[in-house]
Design a protein around this motif. Structure first.
Motif, PDB file in Angstrom:
ATOM      1  N   GLY A  19       0.824  -1.205   0.000  1.00 22.14           N
ATOM      2  CA  GLY A  19       0.000   0.000   0.000  1.00 22.14           C
ATOM      3  C   GLY A  19       0.855   1.250   0.000  1.00 22.14           C
ATOM      4  O   GLY A  19       0.568   2.223  -0.714  1.00 22.14           O
ATOM      5  N   TRP A  20       1.934   1.254   0.802  1.00 23.06           N
ATOM      6  CA  TRP A  20       2.856   2.393   0.822  1.00 23.06           C
ATOM      7  C   TRP A  20       3.446   2.619  -0.575  1.00 23.06           C
ATOM      8  O   TRP A  20       3.434   3.740  -1.091  1.00 23.06           O
ATOM      9  N   LYS A  24       2.680   5.777  -2.994  1.00 27.18           N
ATOM     10  CA  LYS A  24       3.752   6.719  -3.357  1.00 27.18           C
ATOM     11  C   LYS A  24       4.048   6.734  -4.854  1.00 27.18           C
ATOM     12  O   LYS A  24       4.148   7.806  -5.455  1.00 27.18           O
ATOM     13  N   TYR A  25       4.175   5.553  -5.454  1.00 27.96           N
ATOM     14  CA  TYR A  25       4.675   5.492  -6.826  1.00 27.96           C
ATOM     15  C   TYR A  25       3.594   5.373  -7.898  1.00 27.96           C
ATOM     16  O   TYR A  25       3.848   5.726  -9.050  1.00 27.96           O
ATOM     17  N   LEU A  26       2.424   4.881  -7.566  1.00 28.93           N
ATOM     18  CA  LEU A  26       1.362   4.772  -8.569  1.00 28.93           C
ATOM     19  C   LEU A  26       0.268   5.822  -8.354  1.00 28.93           C
ATOM     20  O   LEU A  26      -0.099   6.540  -9.278  1.00 28.93           O
ATOM     21  N   LEU A  31      -1.323   7.107 -11.688  1.00 32.28           N
ATOM     22  CA  LEU A  31      -2.742   6.977 -11.336  1.00 32.28           C
ATOM     23  C   LEU A  31      -3.268   8.195 -10.561  1.00 32.28           C
ATOM     24  O   LEU A  31      -4.316   8.122  -9.908  1.00 32.28           O
ATOM     25  N   TRP A  32      -2.530   9.303 -10.650  1.00 31.30           N
ATOM     26  CA  TRP A  32      -2.913  10.506  -9.924  1.00 31.30           C
ATOM     27  C   TRP A  32      -4.323  10.991 -10.296  1.00 31.30           C
ATOM     28  O   TRP A  32      -5.060  11.489  -9.447  1.00 31.30           O
ATOM     29  N   MET A  33      -4.730  10.843 -11.528  1.00 32.90           N
ATOM     30  CA  MET A  33      -6.057  11.321 -11.957  1.00 32.90           C
ATOM     31  C   MET A  33      -7.175  10.658 -11.147  1.00 32.90           C
ATOM     32  O   MET A  33      -8.216  11.266 -10.926  1.00 32.90           O
ATOM     33  N   ILE A  34      -6.956   9.439 -10.711  1.00 37.27           N
ATOM     34  CA  ILE A  34      -7.933   8.757  -9.862  1.00 37.27           C
ATOM     35  C   ILE A  34      -7.751   9.188  -8.413  1.00 37.27           C
ATOM     36  O   ILE A  34      -8.708   9.554  -7.733  1.00 37.27           O
ATOM     37  N   HIS A  35      -6.513   9.161  -7.934  1.00 41.11           N
ATOM     38  CA  HIS A  35      -6.234   9.423  -6.523  1.00 41.11           C
ATOM     39  C   HIS A  35      -6.457  10.882  -6.126  1.00 41.11           C
ATOM     40  O   HIS A  35      -6.800  11.163  -4.977  1.00 41.11           O
ATOM     41  N   ASP A 129       4.120  16.768  -3.981  1.00 40.69           N
ATOM     42  CA  ASP A 129       4.523  17.407  -2.720  1.00 40.69           C
ATOM     43  C   ASP A 129       4.149  16.627  -1.470  1.00 40.69           C
ATOM     44  O   ASP A 129       4.336  17.106  -0.364  1.00 40.69           O
ATOM     45  N   ALA A 130       3.602  15.438  -1.607  1.00 39.17           N
ATOM     46  CA  ALA A 130       3.085  14.701  -0.449  1.00 39.17           C
ATOM     47  C   ALA A 130       4.206  14.014   0.336  1.00 39.17           C
ATOM     48  O   ALA A 130       5.268  13.703  -0.194  1.00 39.17           O
ATOM     49  N   VAL A 131       3.924  13.782   1.619  1.00 40.29           N
ATOM     50  CA  VAL A 131       4.812  13.035   2.516  1.00 40.29           C
ATOM     51  C   VAL A 131       3.979  11.946   3.182  1.00 40.29           C
ATOM     52  O   VAL A 131       2.759  11.940   3.082  1.00 40.29           O
ATOM     53  N   SER A 132       4.621  11.032   3.878  1.00 45.01           N
ATOM     54  CA  SER A 132       3.965  10.025   4.709  1.00 45.01           C
ATOM     55  C   SER A 132       2.898   9.234   3.945  1.00 45.01           C
ATOM     56  O   SER A 132       1.721   9.555   3.982  1.00 45.01           O
TER      57      SER A 132
END
Length: 148
Positions: A19-20, A24-26, A31-35, A129-132
């Motif tokens: 999940g991590w 982070k990578y998908l 897959l950013w358009m979904i997330h 720009d996300a973390v964690s």
């Protein structure tokens, strides 16, 4: 029974680790358009990002069905993934994002640390720009008490 518990824990741990990486990578990648629907304000009960939960849940169901006749490792790993999903729903959707208002804000140090890490993740609604990115395993800096 010890072996079954071991496979349940393995399924749970594999979900946190994968999940991590997926987050982070998908999700924050191709897959950013979904997330990104999860990083934007919404007044709807569901968001496009919920498709990821359906995917992970489907994997758990398939493993459970494949292993149920023998109660083999696939069954128990599927149970571990399902347990992860249940706790993810309660922690992430109910406690953190308050999509269902069942409980008050977390009071325990552990839950507040997870909450703070997730808040840090959502400070940005940009892809890069996300973390964690984990849910249960987060940097220890988020578990420090604020000085009053």
């Amino acid at each position: 029974m010890i072996i079954a518990i071991g496979f349940i824990l393995l399924g749970f741990a594999l979900m946190e680790l994968s999940g991590w990486a997926i987050h982070k990578y998908l999700m924050h990648g191709p897959l950013w358009m979904i997330h990104k629907t999860h990083h934007e304000p919404s007044k709807h009960a569901f968001e496009l990002n919920d498709l990821f939960s359906l995917l992970f849940g489907s994997i758990a169901v398939i493993l459970i069905f494949l292993g149920i006749s023998e109660l083999d490792y696939r069954f128990w790993i599927g149970i571990g993934i399902s347990l992860y999903g249940l706790l993810y729903f309660i922690l992430h959707d109910v406690l953190i994002h308050r999509r269902i208002k069942w409980f008050e804000r977390p009071k325990s140090l552990f839950l507040r640390g997870i909450f703070k890490a997730h808040q840090a993740h959502h400070r940005s609604n940009k892809k890069d720009d996300a973390v964690s990115f984990g849910l249960f395993v987060v940097p220890k800096e988020y578990f420090k008490e604020e000085e009053k």
